[in-house]
Design a protein around this motif. Structure first.
Motif, PDB file in Angstrom:
ATOM      1  N   ARG A  94      38.314  41.126  48.448  1.00 39.46           N
ATOM      2  CA  ARG A  94      38.577  40.019  47.525  1.00 39.46           C
ATOM      3  C   ARG A  94      37.637  38.831  47.750  1.00 39.46           C
ATOM      4  O   ARG A  94      37.653  37.887  46.965  1.00 39.46           O
ATOM      5  N   ASP A  95      36.836  38.872  48.790  1.00 38.96           N
ATOM      6  CA  ASP A  95      35.918  37.774  49.114  1.00 38.96           C
ATOM      7  C   ASP A  95      34.502  38.212  48.759  1.00 38.96           C
ATOM      8  O   ASP A  95      33.857  38.946  49.509  1.00 38.96           O
ATOM      9  N   VAL A  96      34.006  37.766  47.612  1.00 35.86           N
ATOM     10  CA  VAL A  96      32.712  38.248  47.123  1.00 35.86           C
ATOM     11  C   VAL A  96      31.542  37.727  47.957  1.00 35.86           C
ATOM     12  O   VAL A  96      30.398  38.145  47.738  1.00 35.86           O
ATOM     13  N   LEU A 156      38.623  36.202  40.534  1.00 38.21           N
ATOM     14  CA  LEU A 156      37.832  36.121  41.762  1.00 38.21           C
ATOM     15  C   LEU A 156      36.396  36.606  41.576  1.00 38.21           C
ATOM     16  O   LEU A 156      35.568  36.444  42.472  1.00 38.21           O
ATOM     17  N   GLY A 157      36.103  37.217  40.445  1.00 36.43           N
ATOM     18  CA  GLY A 157      34.776  37.770  40.232  1.00 36.43           C
ATOM     19  C   GLY A 157      34.592  39.123  40.880  1.00 36.43           C
ATOM     20  O   GLY A 157      33.474  39.648  40.936  1.00 36.43           O
ATOM     21  N   VAL A 158      35.687  39.735  41.341  1.00 36.02           N
ATOM     22  CA  VAL A 158      35.615  41.062  41.944  1.00 36.02           C
ATOM     23  C   VAL A 158      35.458  42.126  40.864  1.00 36.02           C
ATOM     24  O   VAL A 158      34.703  43.073  41.009  1.00 36.02           O
ATOM     25  N   ALA A 159      36.191  41.969  39.757  1.00 36.82           N
ATOM     26  CA  ALA A 159      36.072  42.867  38.613  1.00 36.82           C
ATOM     27  C   ALA A 159      35.351  42.141  37.485  1.00 36.82           C
ATOM     28  O   ALA A 159      35.673  40.990  37.183  1.00 36.82           O
ATOM     29  N   THR A 160      34.392  42.814  36.867  1.00 35.17           N
ATOM     30  CA  THR A 160      33.592  42.173  35.804  1.00 35.17           C
ATOM     31  C   THR A 160      33.432  43.112  34.608  1.00 35.17           C
ATOM     32  O   THR A 160      32.313  43.477  34.234  1.00 35.17           O
ATOM     33  N   PRO A 161      34.542  43.546  33.983  1.00 37.93           N
ATOM     34  CA  PRO A 161      34.430  44.443  32.830  1.00 37.93           C
ATOM     35  C   PRO A 161      33.851  43.731  31.611  1.00 37.93           C
ATOM     36  O   PRO A 161      33.928  42.506  31.488  1.00 37.93           O
ATOM     37  N   LEU A 189      43.964  47.549  30.313  1.00 40.20           N
ATOM     38  CA  LEU A 189      44.740  46.408  30.780  1.00 40.20           C
ATOM     39  C   LEU A 189      46.196  46.593  30.374  1.00 40.20           C
ATOM     40  O   LEU A 189      46.498  46.805  29.198  1.00 40.20           O
ATOM     41  N   ALA A 190      47.109  46.519  31.347  1.00 39.46           N
ATOM     42  CA  ALA A 190      48.550  46.584  31.041  1.00 39.46           C
ATOM     43  C   ALA A 190      49.192  45.298  31.524  1.00 39.46           C
ATOM     44  O   ALA A 190      48.965  44.231  30.960  1.00 39.46           O
ATOM     45  N   GLY A 191      49.969  45.352  32.614  1.00 40.12           N
ATOM     46  CA  GLY A 191      50.604  44.130  33.117  1.00 40.12           C
ATOM     47  C   GLY A 191      49.609  43.111  33.648  1.00 40.12           C
ATOM     48  O   GLY A 191      49.822  41.901  33.549  1.00 40.12           O
ATOM     49  N   GLY A 192      48.516  43.600  34.229  1.00 44.63           N
ATOM     50  CA  GLY A 192      47.439  42.718  34.665  1.00 44.63           C
ATOM     51  C   GLY A 192      47.645  42.034  36.002  1.00 44.63           C
ATOM     52  O   GLY A 192      46.831  41.193  36.389  1.00 44.63           O
ATOM     53  N   THR A 193      48.703  42.372  36.737  1.00 47.46           N
ATOM     54  CA  THR A 193      48.985  41.630  37.970  1.00 47.46           C
ATOM     55  C   THR A 193      47.915  41.840  39.033  1.00 47.46           C
ATOM     56  O   THR A 193      47.738  40.995  39.904  1.00 47.46           O
ATOM     57  N   ASN A 194      47.194  42.952  38.983  1.00 50.19           N
ATOM     58  CA  ASN A 194      46.108  43.200  39.916  1.00 50.19           C
ATOM     59  C   ASN A 194      44.748  42.882  39.293  1.00 50.19           C
ATOM     60  O   ASN A 194      43.928  42.161  39.871  1.00 50.19           O
ATOM     61  N   LEU A 195      44.533  43.391  38.087  1.00 51.23           N
ATOM     62  CA  LEU A 195      43.238  43.214  37.433  1.00 51.23           C
ATOM     63  C   LEU A 195      42.924  41.753  37.142  1.00 51.23           C
ATOM     64  O   LEU A 195      41.792  41.297  37.361  1.00 51.23           O
TER      65      LEU A 195
END
Length: 338
Positions: free
Chosen positions: A128-130, A45-50, A33-39
């Motif tokens: 982006r639409d789960v 949105l529940g697209v990424a679930t680390p 994780l850096a700036g986080g503007t995408n992550l």
């Protein structure tokens, strides 16, 4: 142990780049994780679930340093706004400065980092639409864009599994500059040409780049500019905070009225930033003119495969190539002024 979906991810802040790589290497489900503007958007949105966020934003990787060969090395944590405003970049790589300023909003550019920008997910609205099938999000589930809304989608290099386009403006400029991505992995540091860094979707659209999960971008190296004549032109639906419908990054050298060198890359038309090798070859040895520029664009577009909703991108890209190269030639005739 994997976290429950209703639990927030764990958080760690390693002391140095090697420690960050080691944590991700040893921890399944960990991401940088850096700036986080995408992550962060994708987390919401529940697209990424680390399971674990490994914060690298504080690491001392925020310098812009001139190199012995006349190029620069840019640390992965250099903010987009700072890089765009850097005097060396503005003077020697106007294509990069203009591409950065064309991306997102000022607030996001103040937060987004060089490494994070490169690692934006290639995506479309279906990703982006789960609630919809997406092969990038869930391999094998299908591509909702095929037969769906495709105004922003690819006309080059797509596959039956994914037709999304890469969103980065900066990466298009770096591709035209023959930049390299500097990567630290468990076995040490290596350099990857931007052209080799990104993947076309093929049968595995869930993989955007050639990076392994535990590879950390530590910087970008850009060789000396071949010409002071370079620029970036982005066509979009609105003047700010919109992805490119098409974009063109170009650098051109003209001697005795003949094009002796050029580097061209496209954005908004493929799953990765697209190097226009055919167009470059068509331009070499030619006298600059709109007809020559249009023929070069046609050479690159020979294999274009538009979808029902985006055939407009072919004439739009052709006109954008002509306008971009004409701008460079007019600047040359004025003595190279901006």
């Amino acid at each position: 142990m994997r976290r429950r979906r209703d639990e927030p991810p764990r958080y760690e802040r390693p002391a140095d780049p090697a420690a960050a790589v080691a944590v991700v290497h040893e921890t399944p489900g960990a991401v940088f994780l850096a700036g986080g503007t995408n992550l962060v958007d994708h987390l919401k949105l529940g697209v990424a679930t680390p399971d674990l966020l490994v914060d690298v934003s504080h690491l001392p990787l925020d310098a812009v340093e001139e190199t012995a060969d006349g190029g620069i090395r840019v640390g992965t944590n250099v903010r987009n706004s700072d890089l765009a405003a850097h005097p060396f970049v503005r003077r020697n790589y106007p294509v990069l400065s203009r591409a950065l300023l064309a991306g997102a909003s000022p607030q996001l550019r103040n937060t987004a980092t060089t490494g994070g920008n490169l690692l934006q997910r290639t995506r479309c609205s279906y990703f982006r639409d789960v609630s919809t099938p997406c092969n990038k999000r869930e391999p094998g589930s299908g591509c909702s864009a095929i037969g769906g809304y495709t105004r922003y989608h690819a006309i080059l290099g797509a596959s039956e599994h994914c037709v999304a386009t890469h969103p980065s403006d900066m990466a298009v400029a770096l591709l035209a500059l023959d930049a390299e991505v500097l990567v630290l992995g468990p076995d040490g540091e290596r350099a990857i040409a931007v052209e080799d860094f990104y993947r076309l979707p093929g049968d595995t659209p869930e993989r955007d780049t050639v990076l392994e999960r535990d590879d950390l971008i530590v910087g970008v190296q850009i060789p000396a500019a071949q010409s002071s004549l370079s620029t970036y032109r982005k066509v979009r639906d609105r003047a700010s905070y919109a992805f490119a419908l098409v974009s063109v990054a170009a650098e051109m050298t003209v001697a005795d009225g003949t094009i002796t060198g050029c580097r061209i890359a496209f954005g908004g038309v493929a799953h990765r930033p697209w190097r226009a090798h055919r167009a470059e070859e068509a331009l070499l040895g030619q006298q600059p003119s709109d007809e020559v520029f249009a023929a070069a664009a046609e050479a690159e577009l020979a294999d274009a495969s538009p979808l029902d909703g985006n055939a407009y991108k072919i004439p739009l890209l052709r006109r954008t190539v002509v306008a971009t190269l004409r701008e460079l030639d007019e600047r040359r005739e004025r003595g190279g002024s901006a």
